[in-house]
Design an enzyme around this catalytic site. Structure first.
Site, mmCIF file in Angstrom:
data_model
loop_
_atom_site.group_PDB
_atom_site.id
_atom_site.type_symbol
_atom_site.label_atom_id
_atom_site.label_comp_id
_atom_site.label_asym_id
_atom_site.label_seq_id
_atom_site.Cartn_x
_atom_site.Cartn_y
_atom_site.Cartn_z
ATOM 1 N N ASP A 193 -1.243 -12.258 16.829
ATOM 2 C CA ASP A 193 -2.536 -11.610 16.616
ATOM 3 C C ASP A 193 -3.577 -12.717 16.494
ATOM 4 O O ASP A 193 -3.697 -13.352 15.440
ATOM 5 C CB ASP A 193 -2.537 -10.779 15.333
ATOM 6 N N LYS A 233 -5.719 -1.370 20.425
ATOM 7 C CA LYS A 233 -5.192 -0.962 19.118
ATOM 8 C C LYS A 233 -6.336 -0.500 18.208
ATOM 9 O O LYS A 233 -7.475 -0.969 18.374
ATOM 10 C CB LYS A 233 -4.384 -2.098 18.474
ATOM 11 N N ARG A 275 -4.312 -16.373 13.671
ATOM 12 C CA ARG A 275 -3.101 -16.993 13.107
ATOM 13 C C ARG A 275 -3.056 -18.494 13.345
ATOM 14 O O ARG A 275 -2.515 -19.231 12.528
ATOM 15 C CB ARG A 275 -1.846 -16.353 13.720
ATOM 16 N N HIS A 282 -1.327 -1.146 5.556
ATOM 17 C CA HIS A 282 -0.394 -2.156 5.068
ATOM 18 C C HIS A 282 0.111 -1.784 3.671
ATOM 19 O O HIS A 282 1.233 -2.143 3.300
ATOM 20 C CB HIS A 282 -1.070 -3.528 4.978
ATOM 21 N N ASP A 300 3.073 -0.216 15.426
ATOM 22 C CA ASP A 300 2.601 -1.235 14.506
ATOM 23 C C ASP A 300 3.810 -1.671 13.675
ATOM 24 O O ASP A 300 4.918 -1.136 13.812
ATOM 25 C CB ASP A 300 1.472 -0.681 13.625
#
Length: 335
Positions: A60, A163, A68, A176, A247
């Site tokens: 990502d 997404k 990242r 999350h 996901d």
């Protein structure tokens, strides 16, 4: 098929064993896997060498707070400033978004990875997980940015992943950590959140990542393991023929399906092509869960693997890179 996460900056013996499993189609890398540009390029090469079949190597690398790999890479702005610029100069905003896409994808391709899961085409309507990762709250504006971003990624030889289908931006909860419920009916979602996805599919996006959001007026399950969303809407009404990714099944909102095996079964049985298992701790159970399932469609994933020139030196020789870096360093992107 599974895309798995690994623990560190080098491959362990156990992780090499994981790559031998026929269900493992690739690896997703995170900040924990990054020490330097050279190291992550070596890790990418090691992953390919260790596996008996082609691997889809992913990250990502959106920009902003979801980037990242940082040291040695361009510090990419988040997407929201492009939306703000759109109000003053739509043409410049769309051009710069396309250049952002090209730069992001070119840098990831140059170190030997195939795919950055981008772009985010959720509406910017206050979701805690999305925030400034979204371009704008208006569906038509986001649709225009989606087309531009897909074009920029394609120009760099990278497939695009829309997404989080069918739209994560209009609920507040971060999946999350919490379940997220969007009560709107399908007719409203079709007029709003689905508009950028339709634009991206028309522009040739090769993949979609599902949201762990539940839309109870449409289907009882979260979208990621809803046959209605995957088969009736995405494949049927919208005509999408590319790859559908879940996901991360380690997210709290995915736990509604049950344990690891139940989550994987639910996603694959609903029509997901690939399940993301980002936490290394969940990989052993995930591999056991895949025993007895037939082979996945590896040919579809091979189509997502990088196209075009590779190598950092080749990228350094491209005059577009410093020009785009300069254009993205203005005050509207660095404030």
């Amino acid at each position: 098929m599974l895309i798995i996460g690994i623990a560190g900056t080098t491959l362990s013996a156990e992780e090499r064993d994981w790559l031998q499993h026929p269900a493992v189609a690739g690896v997703i890398l995170f900040k924990r896997n990054f020490a330097s540009r050279g190291q992550v390029a070596e890790l990418a090469a090691a992953l390919r060498e260790a596996a008996p079949r082609p691997q889809l190597l992913c990250v990502d690398q959106e920009g902003g707070r979801v980037q990242r790999f940082v040291e040695g890479f361009t510090k990419l702005p988040a997407l929201a400033p492009f939306g703000a610029l759109h109000g003053r100069d739509p043409g410049a905003a769309l051009r710069l978004a396309q250049e952002h896409a090209w730069l992001m994808a070119s840098e990831i391709r140059a170190i030997g990875l195939d795919l950055s899961f981008a772009p985010v085409v959720d509406l910017g309507r206050g979701n805690l997980a999305i925030g400034d990762r979204a371009f704008h709250p208006d569906p038509q504006v986001v649709a225009a940015f989606t087309r531009a971003y897909v074009q920029g990624m394609h120009a760099a030889g990278m497939a695009a992943t829309l997404k989080h289908f069918p739209g994560h931006g209009s609920v507040r909860e971060d999946t999350h950590f919490d379940a997220a419920i969007d009560p709107r009916p399908l007719e409203v979602l079709e007029r709003e959140d689905l508009v950028p996805f339709a634009a991206g599919i028309e522009a040739g996006a090769e993949a979609v990542m599902l949201a762990h959001v539940t839309y109870p007026a449409v289907a009882p399950e979260p979208a990621g393991y809803s046959p209605f969303w995957l088969k009736d809407v995405l494949r049927g009404r919208m005509g999408f023929r590319g790859v559908a990714f879940s996901d991360d099944i380690g997210m709290a909102a995915a736990e509604s399906a049950g344990g690891v095996k139940a989550r994987i079964d639910a996603h694959l049985d609903a029509g997901c092509d690939v399940v993301l298992v980002c936490a290394p701790a969940l990989v052993p159970d995930s591999l056991r869960a895949m025993e007895g399932r037939g082979p996945g469609n590896m040919a579809a994933l091979v189509g997502l693997m990088g196209r075009g020139a590779l190598g950092w030196q080749g990228l350094l020789a491209d005059a577009r890179r410093p020009a785009i870096q300069q254009a993205l360093s203005g005050p509207e992107f660095t404030a």
